[in-house]
Design a protein around this motif. Structure first.
Motif, PDB file in Angstrom:
ATOM      1  N   MET A   1       0.826  -1.206   0.000  1.00  0.00           N
ATOM      2  CA  MET A   1       0.000   0.000   0.000  1.00  0.00           C
ATOM      3  C   MET A   1       0.859   1.254   0.000  1.00  0.00           C
ATOM      4  O   MET A   1       0.622   2.194  -0.769  1.00  0.00           O
ATOM      5  CB  MET A   1      -0.930  -0.005   1.213  1.00  0.00           C
ATOM      6  CG  MET A   1      -2.079  -0.992   1.117  1.00  0.00           C
ATOM      7  SD  MET A   1      -3.141  -0.906   2.599  1.00  0.00           S
ATOM      8  CE  MET A   1      -4.567  -1.848   2.031  1.00  0.00           C
ATOM      9  N   ARG A   2       1.871   1.271   0.842  1.00  0.00           N
ATOM     10  CA  ARG A   2       2.749   2.452   0.910  1.00  0.00           C
ATOM     11  C   ARG A   2       3.442   2.681  -0.429  1.00  0.00           C
ATOM     12  O   ARG A   2       3.630   3.830  -0.850  1.00  0.00           O
ATOM     13  CB  ARG A   2       3.778   2.278   2.027  1.00  0.00           C
ATOM     14  CG  ARG A   2       3.208   2.460   3.431  1.00  0.00           C
ATOM     15  CD  ARG A   2       4.309   2.581   4.462  1.00  0.00           C
ATOM     16  NE  ARG A   2       5.092   1.348   4.569  1.00  0.00           N
ATOM     17  CZ  ARG A   2       4.794   0.338   5.381  1.00  0.00           C
ATOM     18  NH1 ARG A   2       3.713   0.417   6.168  1.00  0.00           N
ATOM     19  NH2 ARG A   2       5.550  -0.738   5.434  1.00  0.00           N
ATOM     20  N   ALA A   3       3.802   1.596  -1.104  1.00  0.00           N
ATOM     21  CA  ALA A   3       4.461   1.729  -2.410  1.00  0.00           C
ATOM     22  C   ALA A   3       3.559   2.395  -3.432  1.00  0.00           C
ATOM     23  O   ALA A   3       4.046   3.001  -4.396  1.00  0.00           O
ATOM     24  CB  ALA A   3       4.899   0.346  -2.916  1.00  0.00           C
ATOM     25  N   HIS A   4       2.245   2.298  -3.205  1.00  0.00           N
ATOM     26  CA  HIS A   4       1.280   2.929  -4.106  1.00  0.00           C
ATOM     27  C   HIS A   4       0.694   4.215  -3.515  1.00  0.00           C
ATOM     28  O   HIS A   4      -0.293   4.740  -4.031  1.00  0.00           O
ATOM     29  CB  HIS A   4       0.153   1.951  -4.430  1.00  0.00           C
ATOM     30  CG  HIS A   4       0.571   0.826  -5.324  1.00  0.00           C
ATOM     31  ND1 HIS A   4       0.714   0.961  -6.687  1.00  0.00           N
ATOM     32  CD2 HIS A   4       0.908  -0.467  -5.041  1.00  0.00           C
ATOM     33  CE1 HIS A   4       1.096  -0.195  -7.211  1.00  0.00           C
ATOM     34  NE2 HIS A   4       1.228  -1.071  -6.235  1.00  0.00           N
ATOM     35  N   GLY A   5       1.288   4.693  -2.426  1.00  0.00           N
ATOM     36  CA  GLY A   5       0.836   5.949  -1.852  1.00  0.00           C
ATOM     37  C   GLY A   5      -0.396   5.859  -0.985  1.00  0.00           C
ATOM     38  O   GLY A   5      -1.018   6.878  -0.682  1.00  0.00           O
ATOM     39  N   VAL A   6      -0.779   4.649  -0.565  1.00  0.00           N
ATOM     40  CA  VAL A   6      -1.941   4.480   0.306  1.00  0.00           C
ATOM     41  C   VAL A   6      -1.440   4.472   1.747  1.00  0.00           C
ATOM     42  O   VAL A   6      -0.773   3.534   2.185  1.00  0.00           O
ATOM     43  CB  VAL A   6      -2.697   3.170   0.008  1.00  0.00           C
ATOM     44  CG1 VAL A   6      -3.907   3.024   0.932  1.00  0.00           C
ATOM     45  CG2 VAL A   6      -3.146   3.136  -1.448  1.00  0.00           C
ATOM     46  N   THR A   7      -1.738   5.520   2.491  1.00  0.00           N
ATOM     47  CA  THR A   7      -1.244   5.681   3.856  1.00  0.00           C
ATOM     48  C   THR A   7      -2.397   5.900   4.815  1.00  0.00           C
ATOM     49  O   THR A   7      -3.547   6.113   4.408  1.00  0.00           O
ATOM     50  CB  THR A   7      -0.298   6.893   3.934  1.00  0.00           C
ATOM     51  OG1 THR A   7      -1.062   8.084   3.670  1.00  0.00           O
ATOM     52  CG2 THR A   7       0.836   6.771   2.911  1.00  0.00           C
ATOM     53  N   GLU A   8      -2.085   5.871   6.107  1.00  0.00           N
ATOM     54  CA  GLU A   8      -3.107   6.125   7.119  1.00  0.00           C
ATOM     55  C   GLU A   8      -3.624   7.555   7.032  1.00  0.00           C
ATOM     56  O   GLU A   8      -4.764   7.838   7.432  1.00  0.00           O
ATOM     57  CB  GLU A   8      -2.560   5.840   8.518  1.00  0.00           C
ATOM     58  CG  GLU A   8      -2.296   4.368   8.776  1.00  0.00           C
ATOM     59  CD  GLU A   8      -1.893   4.089  10.209  1.00  0.00           C
ATOM     60  OE1 GLU A   8      -2.266   4.883  11.094  1.00  0.00           O
ATOM     61  OE2 GLU A   8      -1.203   3.076  10.451  1.00  0.00           O
ATOM     62  N   GLY A   9      -2.810   8.461   6.493  1.00  0.00           N
ATOM     63  CA  GLY A   9      -3.274   9.828   6.308  1.00  0.00           C
ATOM     64  C   GLY A   9      -4.381   9.909   5.268  1.00  0.00           C
ATOM     65  O   GLY A   9      -5.300  10.711   5.397  1.00  0.00           O
ATOM     66  N   GLU A  10      -4.285   9.059   4.253  1.00  0.00           N
ATOM     67  CA  GLU A  10      -5.304   9.062   3.211  1.00  0.00           C
ATOM     68  C   GLU A  10      -6.500   8.202   3.581  1.00  0.00           C
ATOM     69  O   GLU A  10      -7.640   8.522   3.237  1.00  0.00           O
ATOM     70  CB  GLU A  10      -4.702   8.553   1.896  1.00  0.00           C
ATOM     71  CG  GLU A  10      -5.650   8.628   0.720  1.00  0.00           C
ATOM     72  CD  GLU A  10      -4.954   8.304  -0.591  1.00  0.00           C
ATOM     73  OE1 GLU A  10      -5.401   8.819  -1.622  1.00  0.00           O
ATOM     74  OE2 GLU A  10      -3.979   7.541  -0.571  1.00  0.00           O
ATOM     75  N   VAL A  11      -6.236   7.082   4.264  1.00  0.00           N
ATOM     76  CA  VAL A  11      -7.307   6.179   4.702  1.00  0.00           C
ATOM     77  C   VAL A  11      -7.148   6.000   6.209  1.00  0.00           C
ATOM     78  O   VAL A  11      -6.476   5.081   6.676  1.00  0.00           O
ATOM     79  CB  VAL A  11      -7.230   4.813   3.981  1.00  0.00           C
ATOM     80  CG1 VAL A  11      -8.437   3.960   4.339  1.00  0.00           C
ATOM     81  CG2 VAL A  11      -7.140   4.991   2.470  1.00  0.00           C
TER      82      VAL A  11
END
Length: 226
Positions: free
Chosen positions: A128-138
């Motif tokens: 997820m982090r490699a694709h920019g999906v972070t706890e800040g976004e979700v």
């Protein structure tokens, strides 16, 4: 500005109806998912095929049995579609194509839920982090329904021909006359995480193609082929 309530992704297999069991197994069994739900309704329930479905050992095996018996068998698909239409006409009166489209989820009830980054396994969280999906976004408090999408299989359009009529979808396969398409409908507010999951999934599943269609297509705008 408010975005669409739902967004639509089209999942494609060059193998046509023969590829649907593998496509659905790959998608519903993926590691980015915290869970999935597989259910069936009339006219499959109560039919001889329904008994075979119940006898299958796992939920994904039940789905494969249903696809093989109700969609890949052309004569059976037509018979089930006629029975579904009769049931709906008795309940609702004369039908528009959109009503049949909506009724698909009464026959194949297929939903999937993505992990949030906070709850994902370490391996998936890294992807997820490699694709920019972070706890800040979700954020960790994101409600489950915001991460829940639905796969839509149709007795009246087993191969997804109406989706393959869309030029951008047809351009993603070698032969739109033989490929098969399945819609994944997701919450509009979570488009980014579903989009990035499918990019990652496509990179790991070489036989899968994905088209981000944006807002769901309409039978009123897209010709349906039978």
């Amino acid at each position: 500005m408010n975005g669409p309530r739902h967004v639509s992704f089209v999942l494609l297999t060059e193998e046509g109806l023969q590829g649907l069991p593998t496509l659905t197994r790959v998608v519903l069994g993926d590691a980015w998912l915290s869970g999935h739900q597989i259910g069936f309704g009339p006219p499959l329930v109560g039919s001889p095929l329904g008994q075979d479905i119940r006898a299958a050992p796992s939920a994904l095996d039940k789905l494969a049995q249903a696809i093989e018996g109700a969609l890949m068998d052309v004569d059976a698909a037509r018979a089930f579609a006629r029975e579904q239409r009769r049931r709906l006409v008795r309940q609702l009166g004369p039908l528009e194509a959109e009503a049949l489209d909506a009724a698909s989820e009464q026959v194949f009830d297929l939903s999937l839920r993505l992990f949030s980054p906070a709850r994902a396994t370490p391996e998936v969280a890294e992807q997820m982090r490699a694709h920019g999906v972070t706890e800040g976004e979700v954020p960790p408090g994101t409600p489950p329904e915001a991460l829940t999408g639905r796969l839509r299989l149709h007795l009246h359009d087993p191969r997804g021909a109406r989706l393959l009529d869309v030029p951008v979808v047809a351009a993603a396969v070698e032969d739109a006359e033989t490929a098969a398409a399945v819609e994944l409908r997701a919450p509009g507010g979570s488009r980014a995480i579903f989009q990035r999951w499918l990019v990652d999934l496509e990179s790991r599943a070489p036989d899968l193609r994905v088209v981000d269609l944006g807002e769901p297509t309409s039978h009123a705008r897209v010709r349906r082929s039978n």
